[in-house]
Design an enzyme around this catalytic site. Sequence first.
Site, short mmCIF file in Angstrom:
data_model
loop_
_atom_site.label_atom_id
_atom_site.label_comp_id
_atom_site.label_asym_id
_atom_site.label_seq_id
_atom_site.Cartn_x
_atom_site.Cartn_y
_atom_site.Cartn_z
N LYS A 1 -2.71 -8.60 -7.23
CA LYS A 1 -3.34 -8.73 -5.92
C LYS A 1 -2.76 -7.60 -5.07
CE LYS A 1 -3.61 -10.07 -1.44
NZ LYS A 1 -4.09 -8.89 -0.70
N ALA B 1 -2.72 -4.59 -1.92
CA ALA B 1 -2.99 -4.54 -0.48
C ALA B 1 -4.46 -4.23 -0.25
CB ALA B 1 -2.12 -3.47 0.18
N SER B 2 -5.01 -4.83 0.81
CA SER B 2 -6.46 -4.73 1.04
C SER B 2 -6.94 -3.33 1.38
CB SER B 2 -6.86 -5.69 2.17
OG SER B 2 -6.18 -5.37 3.36
N TRP C 1 0.80 -1.23 0.00
CA TRP C 1 0.00 0.00 0.00
C TRP C 1 0.83 1.28 0.00
CZ3 TRP C 1 1.93 2.47 4.10
CH2 TRP C 1 2.44 1.70 5.16
N ASN C 2 2.12 1.21 0.31
CA ASN C 2 2.86 2.45 0.60
C ASN C 2 3.10 3.32 -0.64
OD1 ASN C 2 4.65 0.39 -0.18
ND2 ASN C 2 6.36 1.31 0.91
N GLU D 1 13.27 -3.26 11.23
CA GLU D 1 12.90 -2.16 10.35
C GLU D 1 11.89 -1.27 11.07
OE1 GLU D 1 11.38 -1.36 5.78
OE2 GLU D 1 10.72 -3.19 6.77
N GLU E 1 10.93 -8.12 -3.21
CA GLU E 1 11.49 -6.86 -2.71
C GLU E 1 10.88 -6.64 -1.35
OE1 GLU E 1 11.63 -3.45 -1.29
OE2 GLU E 1 10.47 -2.73 -3.00
N CYS F 1 10.48 1.33 1.98
CA CYS F 1 11.53 0.32 2.17
C CYS F 1 12.91 0.92 2.05
CB CYS F 1 11.37 -0.81 1.16
SG CYS F 1 9.82 -1.72 1.32
N GLY G 1 6.84 -6.32 -0.22
CA GLY G 1 6.13 -6.31 1.06
C GLY G 1 7.01 -6.74 2.21
N SER G 2 6.39 -7.33 3.21
CA SER G 2 7.08 -7.71 4.43
C SER G 2 7.83 -9.02 4.29
CB SER G 2 6.06 -7.84 5.57
OG SER G 2 5.22 -8.96 5.34
#
Length: 456
Positions: free
Chosen positions: A156, A158-159, A132-133, A361, A230, A264, A208-209
């Site tokens: 797909k 982020a929600s 989402w960022n 992080e 990534e 990130c 993502g994470s």
Amino acid sequence: MTQISSINPFTGEILKKFTSPSEQEIETALANGDAAFDTWKKTSFEFRSGLMKKAGQRLRDQKEKYARLISLEMGKVIKESRSEIEKCAWVCDYYADQAESFLADLRIDLPDGAKAKVKHQPLGMVLAVMPWNFPFWQVFRFAAPTLMAGNVGILKHASNVPQCALAIEEVFTSAGFPKGVFQSLLIDSKATTKLISDSRIKAVTLTGSEKAGASVASEAGKNIKKSLLELGGSDPFIVLNDADVNLAATTAVKSRMINFGQSCIAAKRFIIEAGVYDQFLESFTKELAKLKKGDPMDEEADFACMARGDLAMELYEQVKKSVDLGAKLLLGGKKPAKDSPFFEPTILTEIPKNAPAYSEEMFGPVALIFKVENEQEAVLLANDSEFGLGGSLWTRNLEKGEKLAEQIETGAVFINSMTASNPHLPFGGVKKSGYGRELSRNGILEFVNSKTVFLG
């Protein structure tokens, strides 16, 4: 089927609600993508380039619309959202212009006089699991090279950014891309796992994470499919005694606070040589205090809020635990209200090794400032991390800077500049920051079959 809500984090207002697709709708999307690939892979670079240029122009023409959507769904200030849309248009144009030369046959003359060539052919349908960022940029830096290579894409997202997900599909369809070449599916993680196992999905990319990356990579590996990850970063920002300290400090604030620290490749660990530590800290603190808080739609605002209240609370817990273990709180660090996305810019110093701020992080506006005695200690501290995405190094001695950059364990080092992604430069990390590369020629080669043809 589940309900997905688009929520404005700044106000808490529910903007729209969506219903996730049924199994039959997902099957239809897969069938459409598979059918589209059979035709799309045969189109010329000239044809694909024309459509990608139109997509870039669509982004420019509708910049305000898409920028407002970003700010409404994830709280980015509007001036940063506009820049994000402009960058997406840039990457569309870049690959529209460069894809054909990047994927040209590579001719090989063998020592015995025989000849061969390497042809670069598309794989098929590629699944992108995106965060989402940077809700537009992360997708377009995947989509532009992937589609130009002759693949088709399924997103797909982020929600918490469903409207952005659907708007991105709209960009491609309005530009004239054939049905099924790019599709957005508002699905959950369970449906995503099932999608990866489908034989029609040939590869998967995730930004993502670590947790999400491990899950996707595991499923892809189980199904013998190419994956690109990534993931997180804890980028070092090293300032040596011979640096332009005031310029470094000004850039450091920008690098830490871009996207309100939710990036990130934002600088997170500021590693300062002892001779300029006090000067840097004073200048950094002064520049940080100048930033203006406001509504995401405020033209003058430098920051607004985090993307969700739970993210703000997670960040606070990292800060609190670090302070409890001995870190010094120099600025900010107050506990956010329950479910509130609002967080104060924060500075931590004297951080012990056992504190979360040393090794984890910090995905938000928290600056971690370390003092070191010399440049080798700076490199050792920079490398004392599970992450390795980017880094920044400040010195007036470029020869020394290059030698030190070789020693830093990251996917990129920017000397006398903040770390930033750029279509011309390969982007990606090492260690727990992931594997594979996006952007530049490297990025378009990730999802092609480099096929050797021996000419006997």
